[in-house]
Design a protein around this motif. Structure first.
Motif, PDB file in Angstrom:
ATOM      1  N   SER A 218      57.273 -40.561 -15.638  1.00 42.85           N
ATOM      2  CA  SER A 218      58.322 -40.277 -14.661  1.00 42.85           C
ATOM      3  C   SER A 218      58.190 -38.841 -14.175  1.00 42.85           C
ATOM      4  CB  SER A 218      59.709 -40.480 -15.272  1.00 42.85           C
ATOM      5  OG  SER A 218      59.907 -41.822 -15.664  1.00 42.85           O
ATOM      6  N   ASP A 219      58.368 -38.648 -12.872  1.00 43.55           N
ATOM      7  CA  ASP A 219      58.319 -37.289 -12.339  1.00 43.55           C
ATOM      8  C   ASP A 219      59.725 -36.681 -12.325  1.00 43.55           C
ATOM      9  OD1 ASP A 219      59.637 -38.303 -10.097  1.00 43.55           O
ATOM     10  OD2 ASP A 219      57.857 -38.249  -8.811  1.00 43.55           O
ATOM     11  N   SER A 220      59.860 -35.492 -11.758  1.00 40.61           N
ATOM     12  CA  SER A 220      61.141 -34.776 -11.778  1.00 40.61           C
ATOM     13  C   SER A 220      62.223 -35.464 -10.954  1.00 40.61           C
ATOM     14  CB  SER A 220      60.943 -33.337 -11.276  1.00 40.61           C
ATOM     15  OG  SER A 220      60.420 -33.343  -9.956  1.00 40.61           O
ATOM     16  N   ASN A 221      61.822 -36.374 -10.068  1.00 44.56           N
ATOM     17  CA  ASN A 221      62.772 -37.131  -9.245  1.00 44.56           C
ATOM     18  C   ASN A 221      62.992 -38.539  -9.781  1.00 44.56           C
ATOM     19  OD1 ASN A 221      63.216 -35.046  -7.266  1.00 44.56           O
ATOM     20  ND2 ASN A 221      61.161 -35.501  -6.474  1.00 44.56           N
ATOM     21  N   HIS A 222      62.523 -38.767 -11.026  1.00 48.68           N
ATOM     22  CA  HIS A 222      62.687 -40.048 -11.708  1.00 48.68           C
ATOM     23  C   HIS A 222      61.905 -41.187 -11.037  1.00 48.68           C
ATOM     24  CE1 HIS A 222      65.744 -38.000 -14.035  1.00 48.68           C
ATOM     25  NE2 HIS A 222      66.402 -37.714 -12.925  1.00 48.68           N
ATOM     26  N   LYS A 223      60.928 -40.833 -10.241  1.00 49.68           N
ATOM     27  CA  LYS A 223      59.982 -41.818  -9.721  1.00 49.68           C
ATOM     28  C   LYS A 223      58.924 -42.070 -10.792  1.00 49.68           C
ATOM     29  CE  LYS A 223      61.777 -41.828  -5.497  1.00 49.68           C
ATOM     30  NZ  LYS A 223      62.375 -43.024  -4.878  1.00 49.68           N
ATOM     31  N   GLN A 224      58.367 -43.279 -10.805  1.00 45.15           N
ATOM     32  CA  GLN A 224      57.511 -43.654 -11.920  1.00 45.15           C
ATOM     33  C   GLN A 224      56.144 -44.143 -11.466  1.00 45.15           C
ATOM     34  OE1 GLN A 224      59.862 -46.586 -14.075  1.00 45.15           O
ATOM     35  NE2 GLN A 224      60.747 -44.990 -15.371  1.00 45.15           N
ATOM     36  N   VAL A 225      55.163 -43.941 -12.357  1.00 46.45           N
ATOM     37  CA  VAL A 225      53.850 -44.561 -12.228  1.00 46.45           C
ATOM     38  C   VAL A 225      53.577 -45.297 -13.535  1.00 46.45           C
ATOM     39  CG1 VAL A 225      52.729 -42.387 -12.909  1.00 46.45           C
ATOM     40  CG2 VAL A 225      51.370 -44.214 -11.885  1.00 46.45           C
ATOM     41  N   LYS A 226      53.210 -46.565 -13.423  1.00 49.03           N
ATOM     42  CA  LYS A 226      52.877 -47.381 -14.594  1.00 49.03           C
ATOM     43  C   LYS A 226      51.369 -47.458 -14.701  1.00 49.03           C
ATOM     44  CE  LYS A 226      53.230 -51.940 -14.630  1.00 49.03           C
ATOM     45  NZ  LYS A 226      53.782 -53.315 -14.681  1.00 49.03           N
ATOM     46  N   ILE A 227      50.829 -47.114 -15.875  1.00 45.90           N
ATOM     47  CA  ILE A 227      49.381 -47.022 -16.079  1.00 45.90           C
ATOM     48  C   ILE A 227      48.962 -48.017 -17.141  1.00 45.90           C
ATOM     49  CG2 ILE A 227      47.462 -45.517 -16.727  1.00 45.90           C
ATOM     50  CD1 ILE A 227      49.488 -43.154 -15.990  1.00 45.90           C
ATOM     51  N   LYS A 228      48.109 -48.959 -16.759  1.00 47.14           N
ATOM     52  CA  LYS A 228      47.548 -49.933 -17.695  1.00 47.14           C
ATOM     53  C   LYS A 228      46.146 -49.473 -18.053  1.00 47.14           C
ATOM     54  CE  LYS A 228      46.916 -54.917 -18.308  1.00 47.14           C
ATOM     55  NZ  LYS A 228      47.313 -56.240 -17.770  1.00 47.14           N
ATOM     56  N   THR A 229      45.893 -49.227 -19.335  1.00 42.79           N
ATOM     57  CA  THR A 229      44.621 -48.694 -19.807  1.00 42.79           C
ATOM     58  C   THR A 229      43.776 -49.816 -20.388  1.00 42.79           C
ATOM     59  OG1 THR A 229      45.540 -46.495 -20.237  1.00 42.79           O
ATOM     60  CG2 THR A 229      43.530 -47.087 -21.419  1.00 42.79           C
ATOM     61  N   VAL A 230      42.781 -50.262 -19.625  1.00 44.59           N
ATOM     62  CA  VAL A 230      41.846 -51.290 -20.090  1.00 44.59           C
ATOM     63  C   VAL A 230      40.721 -50.651 -20.893  1.00 44.59           C
ATOM     64  CG1 VAL A 230      40.260 -53.119 -19.344  1.00 44.59           C
ATOM     65  CG2 VAL A 230      42.427 -52.782 -18.141  1.00 44.59           C
ATOM     66  N   ALA A 231      40.287 -49.477 -20.481  1.00 50.36           N
ATOM     67  CA  ALA A 231      39.269 -48.710 -21.197  1.00 50.36           C
ATOM     68  C   ALA A 231      39.589 -47.236 -21.040  1.00 50.36           C
ATOM     69  CB  ALA A 231      37.872 -49.012 -20.668  1.00 50.36           C
ATOM     70  N   GLY A 232      39.268 -46.448 -22.080  1.00 47.89           N
ATOM     71  CA  GLY A 232      39.444 -45.007 -21.998  1.00 47.89           C
ATOM     72  C   GLY A 232      40.733 -44.513 -22.615  1.00 47.89           C
ATOM     73  N   SER A 233      41.013 -43.220 -22.412  1.00 44.97           N
ATOM     74  CA  SER A 233      42.218 -42.596 -22.968  1.00 44.97           C
ATOM     75  C   SER A 233      42.686 -41.446 -22.082  1.00 44.97           C
ATOM     76  CB  SER A 233      41.944 -42.085 -24.384  1.00 44.97           C
ATOM     77  OG  SER A 233      40.845 -41.168 -24.386  1.00 44.97           O
TER      78      SER A 233
ATOM     79  N   ASP B 292      55.477 -46.032  -7.800  1.00 47.64           N
ATOM     80  CA  ASP B 292      56.723 -46.051  -7.041  1.00 47.64           C
ATOM     81  C   ASP B 292      56.528 -45.298  -5.730  1.00 47.64           C
ATOM     82  OD1 ASP B 292      58.163 -47.424  -8.942  1.00 47.64           O
ATOM     83  OD2 ASP B 292      59.328 -45.687  -9.623  1.00 47.64           O
ATOM     84  N   PRO B 293      57.313 -45.609  -4.698  1.00 45.19           N
ATOM     85  CA  PRO B 293      57.282 -44.785  -3.489  1.00 45.19           C
ATOM     86  C   PRO B 293      57.554 -43.317  -3.823  1.00 45.19           C
ATOM     87  CG  PRO B 293      58.545 -46.786  -3.098  1.00 45.19           C
ATOM     88  CD  PRO B 293      58.263 -46.734  -4.578  1.00 45.19           C
ATOM     89  N   GLU B 294      56.716 -42.437  -3.305  1.00 39.86           N
ATOM     90  CA  GLU B 294      56.882 -40.982  -3.370  1.00 39.86           C
ATOM     91  C   GLU B 294      56.746 -40.401  -4.779  1.00 39.86           C
ATOM     92  OE1 GLU B 294      60.596 -40.276  -1.406  1.00 39.86           O
ATOM     93  OE2 GLU B 294      59.786 -40.765   0.574  1.00 39.86           O
ATOM     94  N   VAL B 295      56.244 -41.189  -5.730  1.00 42.19           N
ATOM     95  CA  VAL B 295      56.040 -40.632  -7.063  1.00 42.19           C
ATOM     96  C   VAL B 295      54.952 -39.562  -7.028  1.00 42.19           C
ATOM     97  CG1 VAL B 295      54.312 -42.371  -7.758  1.00 42.19           C
ATOM     98  CG2 VAL B 295      55.680 -41.216  -9.509  1.00 42.19           C
TER      99      VAL B 295
END
Length: 341
Positions: free
Chosen positions: A167-182, A212-215
């Protein structure tokens, strides 16, 4: 495109451009109609080039399937397939007698190695509603020392794959699915043992990001020699280090710089493929990827002689009737999402 973080850009077509250690990437998205009770579409197939249907008429394709969409039995040697299914189902069968049904977030990671035949069919099991399929088919190369390892596959069930929400400072979110790596802090599930990704020093990464929009968020650095491709395949208005870039493009990024990202005014989706290059000669002919031309000829000769173990199924487009999500391995071991540990 001149930009301090973007080395070059390329518009996305059906087959997406890749960089070493990756060989191939396709984003399949098909809005299939209701099923016909026999796992095919409840619709006419008139006007389609059956056996080679890639046009996308009416929003869906039969691919190489004749009555059921998908890819009937075909051979591979010398690389790995990573099939990331976001929506819909895939039925797997192979020349070792292994089988599986996976989808709705699952991943199958298969090492073709010395040679295997497999089929990937897309059964349309819903007869009262549409059958949407969305998946990434990604090919990861094998180094010469592992071209002839025994075939092998692993299942990454959706329930086990790491997902992180930032979550960023404006509570917008990015969801990250990790298939490989870290890269984003989550440790991926272990790939097959002979994969280029099995050595963490190779920093192979496969990440799917829902924005999310504007994340706003940052893509961390990795090693300078690595190749890093960002595929902005859904949305418009993405800003990369202060510069707005168009959607439906691949951006090859500097790997050793943090990349500041701000999404546009609509939800977006990104795929990131990155890793240390294998840096060996690549000679490819269809389903075979080797280091020398004579090895390609040897692959054809071996396939004609052995069929890579033959085909133990009644048809080249088998569907696993009455089964839920499962995997049966060549050694007879069976697993489902609830007993995968």
């Amino acid at each position: 495109m001149k930009h301090k973080s973007i080395l070059y850009a390329q518009k996305l077509d059906f087959q997406w451009p890749t960089s070493d250690p990756f060989l191939f990437c396709v984003h399949h998205e098909d809005f299939y109609p209701n099923g016909n009770g026999k796992f095919g579409p409840n619709a006419s197939l008139q006007g389609r080039q059956i056996g080679q249907d890639f046009v996308g008429k009416d929003g869906w394709r039969m691919y190489h399937g004749e009555t059921i969409p998908g890819f009937p039995g075909h051979p591979h040697r010398g690389f790995e397939t990573v099939t990331v299914v976001q929506r819909g189902l895939v039925d797997h069968a192979d020349s070792q007698g292994a089988a599986g049904r996976y989808g709705d977030g699952d991943v199958q990671w298969m090492t073709a190695g010395a040679g295997i035949q497999h089929s990937e069919m897309f059964p349309l099991i819903n007869e009262s509603e549409e059958n949407t399929l969305e998946l990434f088919q990604i090919w990861l190369n094998l180094p010469a020392k592992h071209k002839f390892v025994d075939p092998h596959f692993k299942m990454f069930w959706n329930e086990d794959i790491p997902v992180k929400i930032l979550s960023d400072s404006n509570h917008k979110q990015v969801k990250i699915k990790t298939v490989a790596g870290s890269l984003f802090g989550d440790k991926a599930l272990d790939p097959p043992p002979n994969s280029w990704a099995a050595d963490r020093a190779n920093e192979v990464g496969i990440y799917i990001l829902d924005l999310d929009p504007e994340v706003q968020f940052v893509i961390p650095t990795t090693s300078k020699e690595n190749n890093r491709n960002l595929y902005y395949f859904r949305g418009e208005g993405l800003v990369v280090d202060g510069t707005q870039v168009p959607g439906k493009h691949m951006y090859n990024l500097k790997a050793d710089e943090t990349i500041e990202i701000r999404n546009g005014s609509e939800a977006g989706r990104i795929l990131i493929l990155e890793g240390k290059p294998i840096a060996e000669p690549v000679v490819q002919y269809g389903p075979f990827v080797m280091n020398k031309q004579e090895e390609i000829q040897q692959a054809f000769d071996d396939y004609r002689k052995t069929q890579f173990g033959g085909w133990p199924w009644d048809s080249y487009d088998p569907v696993h009737v009455g089964k839920g999500r499962f995997a049966k391995h060549a050694n007879g071991k069976e697993e489902t999402p609830t007993n995968s540990k």
